[in-house]
Design a protein around this motif. Structure first.
Motif, short mmCIF file in Angstrom:
data_model
loop_
_atom_site.label_atom_id
_atom_site.label_comp_id
_atom_site.label_asym_id
_atom_site.label_seq_id
_atom_site.Cartn_x
_atom_site.Cartn_y
_atom_site.Cartn_z
N SER A 188 0.83 -1.20 0.00
CA SER A 188 0.00 0.00 0.00
C SER A 188 0.87 1.26 0.00
O SER A 188 0.57 2.23 -0.69
CB SER A 188 -0.93 0.01 1.22
OG SER A 188 -0.19 0.13 2.43
N CYS A 189 1.98 1.22 0.72
CA CYS A 189 2.86 2.39 0.81
C CYS A 189 3.47 2.73 -0.54
O CYS A 189 3.39 3.88 -1.00
CB CYS A 189 3.96 2.12 1.84
SG CYS A 189 5.13 3.48 2.04
N VAL A 190 4.06 1.74 -1.21
CA VAL A 190 4.77 2.04 -2.46
C VAL A 190 3.79 2.39 -3.59
O VAL A 190 4.08 3.26 -4.43
CB VAL A 190 5.69 0.88 -2.88
CG1 VAL A 190 6.81 0.72 -1.86
CG2 VAL A 190 4.94 -0.43 -3.05
N THR A 215 6.81 13.01 -2.97
CA THR A 215 5.98 12.49 -1.88
C THR A 215 6.66 11.45 -1.01
O THR A 215 6.08 10.99 -0.03
CB THR A 215 4.69 11.87 -2.45
OG1 THR A 215 5.05 10.81 -3.35
CG2 THR A 215 3.85 12.90 -3.20
N ARG A 216 7.88 11.06 -1.32
CA ARG A 216 8.48 9.92 -0.61
C ARG A 216 8.63 10.19 0.89
O ARG A 216 8.29 9.33 1.72
CB ARG A 216 9.85 9.57 -1.22
CG ARG A 216 9.75 9.13 -2.66
CD ARG A 216 11.05 8.57 -3.19
NE ARG A 216 11.00 8.49 -4.65
CZ ARG A 216 11.87 7.84 -5.39
NH1 ARG A 216 12.85 7.18 -4.83
NH2 ARG A 216 11.76 7.83 -6.72
N CYS A 217 9.17 11.35 1.26
CA CYS A 217 9.36 11.63 2.68
C CYS A 217 8.03 11.72 3.42
O CYS A 217 7.93 11.30 4.59
CB CYS A 217 10.14 12.93 2.85
SG CYS A 217 11.91 12.76 2.46
N TRP A 218 6.99 12.26 2.74
CA TRP A 218 5.68 12.34 3.38
C TRP A 218 5.15 10.95 3.70
O TRP A 218 4.55 10.72 4.76
CB TRP A 218 4.69 13.10 2.50
CG TRP A 218 5.01 14.54 2.24
CD1 TRP A 218 4.96 15.19 1.05
CD2 TRP A 218 5.42 15.53 3.21
NE1 TRP A 218 5.31 16.51 1.20
CE2 TRP A 218 5.60 16.75 2.51
CE3 TRP A 218 5.66 15.51 4.57
CZ2 TRP A 218 6.00 17.93 3.15
CZ3 TRP A 218 6.07 16.67 5.22
CH2 TRP A 218 6.23 17.87 4.50
N LEU A 249 4.09 9.15 7.13
CA LEU A 249 2.74 8.61 7.27
C LEU A 249 2.79 7.18 7.79
O LEU A 249 1.99 6.79 8.67
CB LEU A 249 2.02 8.66 5.92
CG LEU A 249 0.59 8.09 5.90
CD1 LEU A 249 -0.33 8.92 6.79
CD2 LEU A 249 0.06 8.05 4.47
N TYR A 250 3.73 6.39 7.30
CA TYR A 250 3.78 4.98 7.69
C TYR A 250 4.60 4.75 8.97
O TYR A 250 4.72 3.61 9.41
CB TYR A 250 4.31 4.13 6.54
CG TYR A 250 3.19 3.77 5.57
CD1 TYR A 250 2.57 2.53 5.61
CD2 TYR A 250 2.72 4.70 4.65
CE1 TYR A 250 1.53 2.22 4.76
CE2 TYR A 250 1.67 4.41 3.79
CZ TYR A 250 1.08 3.17 3.85
OH TYR A 250 0.04 2.86 3.01
N ALA A 282 7.41 -0.66 5.84
CA ALA A 282 6.99 0.11 4.67
C ALA A 282 7.78 1.41 4.56
O ALA A 282 8.21 1.81 3.47
CB ALA A 282 5.49 0.41 4.76
N ALA A 283 7.99 2.07 5.70
CA ALA A 283 8.78 3.31 5.69
C ALA A 283 10.21 3.03 5.25
O ALA A 283 10.82 3.83 4.53
CB ALA A 283 8.76 3.95 7.08
#
Length: 334
Positions: free
Chosen positions: A165-167, A181-184, A188-189, A223-224
Protein backbone atom coordinates in the motif's frame (compact mmCIF):
# COMPACT_ATOMS: atom_id res chain seq x y z
CA UNK A 1 20.35 -0.15 -12.71
CA UNK A 2 17.22 -1.79 -14.06
CA UNK A 3 14.44 0.67 -13.26
CA UNK A 4 13.68 4.34 -13.62
CA UNK A 5 13.71 6.42 -10.44
CA UNK A 6 9.90 6.61 -10.55
CA UNK A 7 9.69 2.81 -10.71
CA UNK A 8 12.28 2.10 -8.01
CA UNK A 9 10.08 2.48 -4.88
CA UNK A 10 7.49 0.02 -6.22
CA UNK A 11 10.15 -2.50 -7.31
CA UNK A 12 11.98 -2.26 -3.98
CA UNK A 13 8.61 -2.62 -2.24
CA UNK A 14 7.73 -5.76 -4.20
CA UNK A 15 11.10 -7.22 -3.28
CA UNK A 16 10.77 -6.21 0.38
CA UNK A 17 7.32 -7.80 0.77
CA UNK A 18 9.30 -11.03 1.01
CA UNK A 19 10.23 -9.80 4.50
CA UNK A 20 6.57 -9.91 5.50
CA UNK A 21 5.82 -13.19 3.75
CA UNK A 22 9.02 -14.60 5.24
CA UNK A 23 7.79 -13.78 8.74
CA UNK A 24 4.42 -15.39 7.93
CA UNK A 25 5.99 -18.48 6.39
CA UNK A 26 8.53 -18.57 9.21
CA UNK A 27 5.67 -18.68 11.68
CA UNK A 28 4.17 -21.70 9.93
CA UNK A 29 7.55 -23.39 9.55
CA UNK A 30 8.33 -22.65 13.18
CA UNK A 31 5.05 -24.23 14.25
CA UNK A 32 5.76 -27.34 12.15
CA UNK A 33 9.40 -27.59 13.23
CA UNK A 34 8.30 -27.18 16.85
CA UNK A 35 6.59 -30.58 16.57
CA UNK A 36 9.75 -32.40 15.42
CA UNK A 37 10.76 -34.95 18.05
CA UNK A 38 14.44 -35.67 17.48
CA UNK A 39 17.83 -35.71 19.10
CA UNK A 40 18.21 -31.92 18.78
CA UNK A 41 16.23 -29.06 20.33
CA UNK A 42 13.57 -27.71 17.94
CA UNK A 43 15.33 -24.32 17.52
CA UNK A 44 18.39 -26.10 16.12
CA UNK A 45 16.25 -27.83 13.50
CA UNK A 46 14.85 -24.42 12.54
CA UNK A 47 18.35 -23.03 11.94
CA UNK A 48 19.40 -26.11 9.95
CA UNK A 49 16.29 -26.26 7.74
CA UNK A 50 15.88 -22.54 7.02
CA UNK A 51 19.65 -22.06 6.72
CA UNK A 52 19.80 -24.84 4.12
CA UNK A 53 16.95 -23.26 2.14
CA UNK A 54 18.68 -19.84 2.18
CA UNK A 55 22.00 -21.35 1.10
CA UNK A 56 20.40 -23.27 -1.77
CA UNK A 57 18.55 -20.18 -3.02
CA UNK A 58 21.77 -18.15 -2.75
CA UNK A 59 23.47 -20.57 -5.14
CA UNK A 60 20.57 -20.25 -7.60
CA UNK A 61 20.77 -16.44 -7.43
CA UNK A 62 24.54 -16.50 -7.95
CA UNK A 63 24.08 -18.50 -11.15
CA UNK A 64 20.90 -16.92 -12.54
CA UNK A 65 20.84 -13.23 -11.52
CA UNK A 66 22.19 -10.95 -14.31
CA UNK A 67 24.90 -8.42 -13.38
CA UNK A 68 23.32 -5.51 -15.24
CA UNK A 69 21.06 -4.76 -18.23
CA UNK A 70 24.19 -4.26 -20.34
CA UNK A 71 25.07 -7.96 -20.34
CA UNK A 72 21.86 -9.72 -19.25
CA UNK A 73 21.96 -13.14 -21.01
CA UNK A 74 18.15 -13.48 -21.09
CA UNK A 75 17.82 -10.32 -23.24
CA UNK A 76 18.59 -9.93 -26.93
CA UNK A 77 21.11 -7.24 -27.95
CA UNK A 78 18.21 -4.95 -28.95
CA UNK A 79 16.41 -5.54 -25.64
CA UNK A 80 19.61 -4.69 -23.75
CA UNK A 81 19.83 -1.37 -25.59
CA UNK A 82 16.18 -0.62 -24.79
CA UNK A 83 16.73 -1.57 -21.12
CA UNK A 84 19.66 0.84 -20.88
CA UNK A 85 18.10 3.63 -22.95
CA UNK A 86 15.03 3.87 -20.73
CA UNK A 87 17.31 4.76 -17.81
CA UNK A 88 18.60 7.93 -19.47
CA UNK A 89 16.33 10.16 -17.37
CA UNK A 90 17.80 8.74 -14.13
CA UNK A 91 21.12 10.54 -14.73
CA UNK A 92 22.77 7.93 -12.49
CA UNK A 93 24.62 5.81 -15.07
CA UNK A 94 24.89 2.02 -14.95
CA UNK A 95 27.28 -0.40 -13.29
CA UNK A 96 30.97 0.46 -13.47
CA UNK A 97 33.45 -2.20 -12.31
CA UNK A 98 36.23 0.31 -11.58
CA UNK A 99 36.66 1.63 -8.05
CA UNK A 100 37.04 5.40 -8.33
CA UNK A 101 38.94 6.87 -5.40
CA UNK A 102 37.58 10.38 -5.86
CA UNK A 103 34.02 9.07 -5.61
CA UNK A 104 34.85 7.38 -2.31
CA UNK A 105 36.23 10.69 -1.01
CA UNK A 106 33.18 12.56 -2.29
CA UNK A 107 30.85 10.09 -0.56
CA UNK A 108 32.72 10.68 2.72
CA UNK A 109 32.31 14.45 2.28
CA UNK A 110 28.63 14.27 1.35
CA UNK A 111 26.21 14.99 4.26
CA UNK A 112 23.71 12.57 2.69
CA UNK A 113 26.02 9.65 3.45
CA UNK A 114 25.88 10.32 7.18
CA UNK A 115 22.16 11.03 7.03
CA UNK A 116 21.59 7.54 5.66
CA UNK A 117 23.86 6.01 8.31
CA UNK A 118 22.05 7.82 11.15
CA UNK A 119 18.63 7.11 9.67
CA UNK A 120 19.52 3.44 9.16
CA UNK A 121 20.57 3.18 12.82
CA UNK A 122 17.65 5.16 14.30
CA UNK A 123 15.07 3.39 12.15
CA UNK A 124 16.35 -0.12 12.89
CA UNK A 125 17.08 0.13 16.62
CA UNK A 126 13.33 -0.53 17.20
CA UNK A 127 13.52 -3.33 14.63
CA UNK A 128 16.39 -4.96 16.51
CA UNK A 129 14.29 -5.01 19.65
CA UNK A 130 10.87 -5.93 18.31
CA UNK A 131 12.16 -8.62 15.92
CA UNK A 132 14.11 -10.35 18.71
CA UNK A 133 11.61 -9.85 21.53
CA UNK A 134 8.32 -9.74 19.62
CA UNK A 135 7.49 -13.39 20.26
CA UNK A 136 8.43 -12.96 23.93
CA UNK A 137 6.11 -9.95 24.16
CA UNK A 138 3.27 -11.98 22.59
CA UNK A 139 3.97 -14.89 24.93
CA UNK A 140 3.65 -12.42 27.79
CA UNK A 141 0.00 -11.98 26.77
CA UNK A 142 -0.60 -15.51 28.04
CA UNK A 143 -0.25 -17.61 24.88
CA UNK A 144 1.71 -20.86 24.58
CA UNK A 145 4.98 -20.99 22.64
CA UNK A 146 3.43 -22.68 19.59
CA UNK A 147 0.40 -20.36 19.50
CA UNK A 148 2.79 -17.42 19.81
CA UNK A 149 4.64 -18.71 16.75
CA UNK A 150 1.39 -18.99 14.78
CA UNK A 151 0.41 -15.43 15.72
CA UNK A 152 3.43 -14.23 13.73
CA UNK A 153 1.63 -15.28 10.52
CA UNK A 154 -0.89 -12.40 10.40
CA UNK A 155 1.92 -10.03 11.48
CA UNK A 156 3.96 -11.01 8.42
CA UNK A 157 0.98 -10.74 6.07
CA UNK A 158 0.13 -7.30 7.48
CA UNK A 159 3.73 -6.16 6.89
CA UNK A 160 3.52 -7.24 3.23
CA UNK A 161 0.19 -5.42 2.76
CA UNK A 162 1.52 -2.25 4.42
CA UNK A 163 4.57 -2.26 2.14
CA UNK A 164 2.46 -2.72 -0.99
CA UNK A 165 0.00 0.00 0.00
CA UNK A 166 2.86 2.39 0.81
CA UNK A 167 4.77 2.04 -2.46
CA UNK A 168 1.68 2.04 -4.67
CA UNK A 169 0.10 5.04 -2.94
CA UNK A 170 3.39 6.91 -3.16
CA UNK A 171 3.63 6.06 -6.86
CA UNK A 172 0.01 7.13 -7.48
CA UNK A 173 0.24 10.49 -5.73
CA UNK A 174 3.70 11.35 -7.05
CA UNK A 175 2.49 10.61 -10.59
CA UNK A 176 -0.91 12.29 -10.45
CA UNK A 177 0.21 15.39 -8.54
CA UNK A 178 3.74 15.62 -10.03
CA UNK A 179 5.05 16.32 -6.53
CA UNK A 180 7.75 14.81 -4.34
CA UNK A 181 5.98 12.49 -1.88
CA UNK A 182 8.48 9.92 -0.61
CA UNK A 183 9.36 11.63 2.68
CA UNK A 184 5.68 12.34 3.38
CA UNK A 185 4.85 8.65 3.03
CA UNK A 186 7.79 7.67 5.24
CA UNK A 187 6.28 9.86 7.96
CA UNK A 188 2.74 8.61 7.27
CA UNK A 189 3.78 4.98 7.69
CA UNK A 190 5.68 5.74 10.88
CA UNK A 191 2.45 6.86 12.55
CA UNK A 192 0.95 3.35 13.06
CA UNK A 193 4.27 2.26 14.53
CA UNK A 194 4.27 5.15 17.00
CA UNK A 195 0.62 4.48 17.89
CA UNK A 196 1.35 0.79 18.41
CA UNK A 197 4.32 1.40 20.69
CA UNK A 198 2.35 3.88 22.80
CA UNK A 199 -0.36 1.22 23.06
CA UNK A 200 2.15 -1.41 24.22
CA UNK A 201 3.38 1.03 26.83
CA UNK A 202 0.06 2.21 28.26
CA UNK A 203 -2.64 -0.44 27.57
CA UNK A 204 -3.05 -2.68 30.58
CA UNK A 205 -1.49 -6.15 30.41
CA UNK A 206 -4.84 -7.96 30.77
CA UNK A 207 -6.14 -6.51 27.48
CA UNK A 208 -4.42 -9.18 25.40
CA UNK A 209 -6.22 -8.60 22.10
CA UNK A 210 -5.70 -4.83 22.13
CA UNK A 211 -2.00 -5.25 22.95
CA UNK A 212 -1.64 -7.87 20.23
CA UNK A 213 -3.00 -5.42 17.65
CA UNK A 214 -0.65 -2.74 18.96
CA UNK A 215 2.19 -5.18 18.37
CA UNK A 216 0.93 -5.80 14.82
CA UNK A 217 0.92 -2.04 14.14
CA UNK A 218 4.67 -1.93 14.79
CA UNK A 219 5.18 -3.70 11.46
CA UNK A 220 4.56 -0.48 9.52
CA UNK A 221 8.21 0.57 9.95
CA UNK A 222 9.02 -1.93 7.17
CA UNK A 223 6.99 0.11 4.67
CA UNK A 224 8.78 3.31 5.69
CA UNK A 225 12.17 1.59 5.33
CA UNK A 226 11.39 0.64 1.74
CA UNK A 227 11.08 4.33 0.84
CA UNK A 228 14.27 5.08 2.78
CA UNK A 229 16.02 2.53 0.56
CA UNK A 230 14.55 4.21 -2.51
CA UNK A 231 15.86 7.58 -1.28
CA UNK A 232 19.38 6.16 -1.07
CA UNK A 233 19.18 4.58 -4.51
CA UNK A 234 17.53 7.55 -6.21
CA UNK A 235 19.67 10.32 -4.71
CA UNK A 236 23.17 9.00 -5.32
CA UNK A 237 24.90 8.95 -8.72
CA UNK A 238 28.26 7.49 -9.63
CA UNK A 239 28.59 3.74 -9.17
CA UNK A 240 31.42 3.82 -6.62
CA UNK A 241 29.73 6.60 -4.64
CA UNK A 242 26.47 4.66 -4.65
CA UNK A 243 28.19 1.53 -3.34
CA UNK A 244 29.82 3.51 -0.51
CA UNK A 245 26.54 5.27 0.37
CA UNK A 246 24.64 1.98 0.45
CA UNK A 247 27.38 0.51 2.65
CA UNK A 248 26.89 3.35 5.17
CA UNK A 249 23.11 2.84 5.11
CA UNK A 250 23.41 -0.87 5.85
CA UNK A 251 26.16 -0.24 8.40
CA UNK A 252 23.61 1.95 10.20
CA UNK A 253 21.03 -0.81 9.70
CA UNK A 254 23.35 -3.29 11.45
CA UNK A 255 24.26 -0.87 14.26
CA UNK A 256 20.57 -0.27 14.96
CA UNK A 257 19.75 -3.98 14.99
CA UNK A 258 22.68 -4.66 17.31
CA UNK A 259 21.76 -1.84 19.70
CA UNK A 260 18.00 -2.46 19.85
CA UNK A 261 17.95 -5.65 21.96
CA UNK A 262 20.05 -4.05 24.73
CA UNK A 263 17.07 -1.91 25.74
CA UNK A 264 15.01 -5.01 26.60
CA UNK A 265 15.92 -5.94 30.17
CA UNK A 266 14.93 -9.39 31.41
CA UNK A 267 13.84 -7.98 34.77
CA UNK A 268 11.24 -5.81 32.92
CA UNK A 269 9.55 -8.81 31.26
CA UNK A 270 6.87 -8.96 29.91
CA UNK A 271 6.23 -5.21 29.55
CA UNK A 272 9.83 -4.20 28.67
CA UNK A 273 9.27 -0.55 29.59
CA UNK A 274 12.74 0.66 28.55
CA UNK A 275 12.55 -1.23 25.26
CA UNK A 276 9.16 0.27 24.35
CA UNK A 277 10.34 3.77 25.28
CA UNK A 278 13.43 3.31 23.10
CA UNK A 279 11.13 2.57 20.14
CA UNK A 280 9.02 5.66 20.80
CA UNK A 281 12.11 7.85 21.16
CA UNK A 282 13.74 6.56 17.96
CA UNK A 283 10.65 7.07 15.80
CA UNK A 284 10.01 10.58 17.13
CA UNK A 285 13.65 11.51 16.42
CA UNK A 286 13.31 9.92 12.98
CA UNK A 287 10.36 12.19 12.25
CA UNK A 288 12.59 15.23 12.73
CA UNK A 289 15.47 13.75 10.72
CA UNK A 290 13.26 12.94 7.71
CA UNK A 291 11.73 16.43 7.73
CA UNK A 292 15.20 17.97 7.92
CA UNK A 293 16.50 15.79 5.09
CA UNK A 294 13.54 16.67 2.89
CA UNK A 295 14.25 20.37 3.45
CA UNK A 296 17.94 19.81 2.63
CA UNK A 297 17.23 18.03 -0.68
CA UNK A 298 14.59 20.57 -1.66
CA UNK A 299 17.08 23.37 -0.99
CA UNK A 300 19.75 21.60 -3.06
CA UNK A 301 17.37 21.31 -6.02
CA UNK A 302 16.54 25.01 -5.71
CA UNK A 303 20.22 25.90 -5.59
CA UNK A 304 20.87 23.86 -8.74
CA UNK A 305 17.99 25.50 -10.56
CA UNK A 306 19.39 28.92 -9.63
CA UNK A 307 22.96 28.07 -10.64
CA UNK A 308 22.40 25.91 -13.72
CA UNK A 309 18.82 26.54 -14.82
CA UNK A 310 16.84 23.80 -16.55
CA UNK A 311 18.38 20.44 -17.39
CA UNK A 312 20.19 20.63 -20.76
CA UNK A 313 22.12 18.18 -22.92
CA UNK A 314 21.05 15.29 -20.74
CA UNK A 315 22.37 12.75 -23.25
CA UNK A 316 25.94 13.80 -22.47
CA UNK A 317 25.58 13.19 -18.71
CA UNK A 318 23.19 10.23 -18.52
CA UNK A 319 25.75 7.40 -18.72
CA UNK A 320 29.03 9.11 -17.85
CA UNK A 321 29.28 7.60 -14.35
CA UNK A 322 29.17 11.12 -12.95
CA UNK A 323 28.32 11.66 -9.30
CA UNK A 324 25.32 13.72 -8.27
CA UNK A 325 27.76 16.51 -7.32
CA UNK A 326 29.41 16.45 -10.75
CA UNK A 327 26.26 16.17 -12.85
CA UNK A 328 24.55 19.53 -13.34
CA UNK A 329 21.47 17.76 -14.69
CA UNK A 330 20.96 15.67 -11.55
CA UNK A 331 17.96 16.56 -9.41
CA UNK A 332 17.16 14.95 -6.05
CA UNK A 333 13.99 13.05 -5.21
CA UNK A 334 12.38 13.40 -1.81
Amino acid sequence: MWYTRRQQPVRIGLWYTANGFGIALGGLLGYAIGHIKGALPSWKYEFLIIGALCSAWGIIMFIMLPDSPVNAPLLTPRERRVAVERLRSNQTGVENKHLKRYQVIEALKDPKTYFFFILGAIHNAPNGGISNFGTIIIKGFGYSTLVTTLLQVPYGILIALLILSCVYLNNYFSTTTARQTRCWFILLYLLPNIAGTFGLRYIAQEHHLARLWCYYLTGSYNAAFVLILSLAVGNTAGHTKKVVTNAFLFLGYCVGNIAGPFFYKSEQSPTYTLGIWSMIFCHLVEFGIVLGFRGYLRGENGRRETMYGEQVETDATAFGDLTDWENRNFRYVY
